[in-house]
Scaffold this motif. Structure first.
Motif, PDB file in Angstrom:
ATOM      1  N   SER A  56       0.814  -1.220   0.000  1.00 56.12           N
ATOM      2  CA  SER A  56       0.000   0.000   0.000  1.00 56.12           C
ATOM      3  C   SER A  56       0.842   1.263   0.000  1.00 56.12           C
ATOM      4  CB  SER A  56      -0.921   0.016   1.237  1.00 56.12           C
ATOM      5  OG  SER A  56      -1.718  -1.134   1.310  1.00 56.12           O
ATOM      6  N   GLU A  65       2.867   4.522  -0.737  1.00 61.69           N
ATOM      7  CA  GLU A  65       2.869   5.588  -1.724  1.00 61.69           C
ATOM      8  C   GLU A  65       4.013   6.544  -1.386  1.00 61.69           C
ATOM      9  OE1 GLU A  65       1.112   5.649  -4.379  1.00 61.69           O
ATOM     10  OE2 GLU A  65      -0.155   3.941  -3.854  1.00 61.69           O
ATOM     11  N   TYR A  87      -4.723   0.792   4.143  1.00 66.78           N
ATOM     12  CA  TYR A  87      -5.952   0.779   3.347  1.00 66.78           C
ATOM     13  C   TYR A  87      -6.349   2.224   3.076  1.00 66.78           C
ATOM     14  CZ  TYR A  87      -8.377   1.961   7.704  1.00 66.78           C
ATOM     15  OH  TYR A  87      -8.792   2.582   8.861  1.00 66.78           O
ATOM     16  N   ASN A  88      -7.343   2.433   2.224  1.00 62.77           N
ATOM     17  CA  ASN A  88      -7.740   3.787   1.840  1.00 62.77           C
ATOM     18  C   ASN A  88      -8.628   4.414   2.904  1.00 62.77           C
ATOM     19  OD1 ASN A  88      -6.351   3.797  -0.625  1.00 62.77           O
ATOM     20  ND2 ASN A  88      -7.999   2.675  -1.624  1.00 62.77           N
ATOM     21  N   SER A  89      -8.039   4.693   4.044  1.00 61.84           N
ATOM     22  CA  SER A  89      -8.770   5.335   5.126  1.00 61.84           C
ATOM     23  C   SER A  89      -8.898   6.829   4.853  1.00 61.84           C
ATOM     24  CB  SER A  89      -8.038   5.116   6.446  1.00 61.84           C
ATOM     25  OG  SER A  89      -6.768   5.736   6.406  1.00 61.84           O
ATOM     26  N   SER A 144      -5.344   8.375   5.682  1.00 59.07           N
ATOM     27  CA  SER A 144      -4.296   8.231   4.671  1.00 59.07           C
ATOM     28  C   SER A 144      -4.640   8.995   3.395  1.00 59.07           C
ATOM     29  CB  SER A 144      -4.062   6.757   4.351  1.00 59.07           C
ATOM     30  OG  SER A 144      -5.228   6.151   3.824  1.00 59.07           O
ATOM     31  N   THR A 145      -5.898   8.980   2.991  1.00 58.72           N
ATOM     32  CA  THR A 145      -6.317   9.665   1.758  1.00 58.72           C
ATOM     33  C   THR A 145      -6.082  11.163   1.853  1.00 58.72           C
ATOM     34  OG1 THR A 145      -8.000   7.981   1.315  1.00 58.72           O
ATOM     35  CG2 THR A 145      -8.232  10.100   0.196  1.00 58.72           C
ATOM     36  N   ARG A 195      -2.144  11.965   2.223  1.00 59.99           N
ATOM     37  CA  ARG A 195      -1.417  11.749   0.969  1.00 59.99           C
ATOM     38  C   ARG A 195      -1.747  12.838  -0.057  1.00 59.99           C
ATOM     39  NH1 ARG A 195      -2.662   5.276   0.891  1.00 59.99           N
ATOM     40  NH2 ARG A 195      -0.740   4.554   1.941  1.00 59.99           N
TER      41      ARG A 195
END
Length: 433
Positions: free
Chosen positions: A110, A112, A192-194, A197-198, A201
């Motif tokens: 995951s 990035e 995961y795309n929490s 994190s979204t 980022r």
């Protein structure tokens, strides 16, 4: 968590299998460390000290920040030596050293590029907490408050993960960093795309330059705290575990640490980045290294009369060799290792798995069978072109992708950091004759 009470060298088969597993962390057991410094060229480590501006064990202040690419074969001992280096550097006369195992801290599948920013800050906060140094600097609070302001649901999401640590005061900002620095929380939040994190980022990607400036302001404030406490003269980050990212997300690996490494380039802190040996020959990255990194290669050591006893100690410090192996077997395993400590341990572990269940003693026949099986496993990863190059001993074209593949896979071994001293892995010899 208390360590399992091993009494080394172990004499019980279950313990022997356990201490020979790849995940067994030798850095937790200083008595197992084998010091190869006397058979490695002294100037090798002297050059590393000079690159870090450490002269006579004291860091000399400079306006430049060292960014070092620390490389070597997989399994050659890079991680073990890095931990020892971390402990040496982490001294009031040298650095406040922050050791980061990237693979342990984040989910590589995951990962990035923006995650490197949050990773460095979080591990810095963790190290400060462990040392009793305050991390209550204005820049950290502002960062967290800005992210929370973009979407207050971040508060709810983090509270659900760990309500005891997050609490109702998360809005204050500092508790956000306190939460992420707790073991496993960063990895969970960014695996995961929490919301967390979204948002983070996206913010970093859109305003990377501003975030680098902010990070450097944070470092400046924290350096003053460290100097006041007499915990070091500068900050250094040591990044290990990057090989896993190279394996799972090659393009992300290249982008983060080479192609678009603005954070690393502009970071007002020293940094050591541990990467696999193929990186310094990879045409996609080697042109990007100059001007960004200095290089340090941890040499793979040839097996000879001067080194054989040291290689023996890698195993004999863990298990009772006389109990589990017949005479001469250990020497054979050392030769088959090619001078790679991890491969040596792997061969011994494989041989033990083939030993007779009534005595668990490895004889020469069993040792050869184990080596043949491991050699076959390696052989299956190679193409006919790989084999042609190995058979013809035509493996000195550094930037050739096939050569890079051979080096990374350990099919081809390079000694003493010398591109002219290369040999096929001994496990492959039966297939090359």
């Amino acid at each position: 968590m208390a360590k399992y009470p091993y009494d080394f060298p172990v004499r019980e088969i279950r313990q022997a299998i356990s201490v020979l597993k790849p995940q067994f962390e030798v850095t937790d057991w200083p008595e197992l460390y084998v010091d190869f410094s006397r058979v490695r060229a002294k100037e090798t480590f002297n050059s590393l000290s000079v690159k870090l501006n450490v002269i006579d064990d004291v860091f000399e202040s400079t306006n430049d920040y060292s960014k070092i690419l620390y490389t070597g074969h997989t399994g050659c001992g890079k991680s073990t030596e890095l931990v020892m280096l971390h402990h040496y550097l982490n001294h009031k006369d040298r650095f406040f050293s922050v050791y980061v195992d990237v693979n342990e801290s984040l989910q590589m599948s995951s990962f990035e590029p923006e995650d490197l920013f949050i990773l460095l800050i979080t591990k810095l906060v963790e190290a400060l907490k462990e040392s009793g140094v305050s991390f209550s600097v204005s820049g950290l609070k502002k960062l967290a408050d800005d992210w929370i302001a973009q979407d207050p649901e971040i508060v709810d999401e983090v509270e659900k993960k760990d309500s005891k640590e997050a609490g109702a005061q998360l809005e204050a900002g500092f508790n956000f960093w306190n939460f992420l620095s707790l073991k496993g929380n960063l990895k969970t939040a960014f695996s995961y795309n929490s919301k967390t994190s979204t948002i983070i980022r996206k913010s970093i990607k859109q305003n990377q330059g501003d975030y680098i400036v902010t990070f450097n302001e944070i470092l400046y404030e924290i350096k003053n705290e460290i100097l006041t406490k007499d915990f070091g003269r500068e900050i250094i980050f040591i990044l290990d575990g990057i090989e896993k990212l190279r394996q799972e997300k090659y393009d992300t690996y290249v982008q983060t640490f080479f192609r678009d490494a603005r954070l690393i380039q502009n970071l007002n802190s020293n940094l050591i980045c541990c990467v696999p040996i193929d990186s310094i020959y990879d045409i996609h990255v080697c042109s990007l290294i100059d001007g960004l990194y200095q290089r340090f290669i941890l040499p793979l050591i040839d097996v000879n009369d001067n080194t054989r006893q040291l290689f023996n100690s890698i195993v004999s410090k863990r298990i009772d060799v006389n109990k589990f192996m017949e005479n001469g077997v250990m020497d054979y395993c050392i030769e088959q290792s090619g001078g790679n400590p991890r491969q040596l341990i792997k061969i011994v572990a494989e041989a033990l798995s083939y030993s007779q269940p009534n005595n668990f003693i490895v004889n020469m026949e069993i040792a050869r069978k184990a080596s043949q099986e491991l050699g076959l496993d390696l052989r299956r990863t190679l193409t006919s072109e790989h084999f042609r190059i190995l058979k013809e001993e035509n493996y000195y074209d550094d930037a050739d992708k096939i050569i890079i593949d051979l080096l990374f896979s350990l099919a081809l071994l390079e000694y003493n950091g010398n591109t002219r001293i290369r040999k096929p892995n001994p496990l492959l010899q039966p297939f090359l004759s």
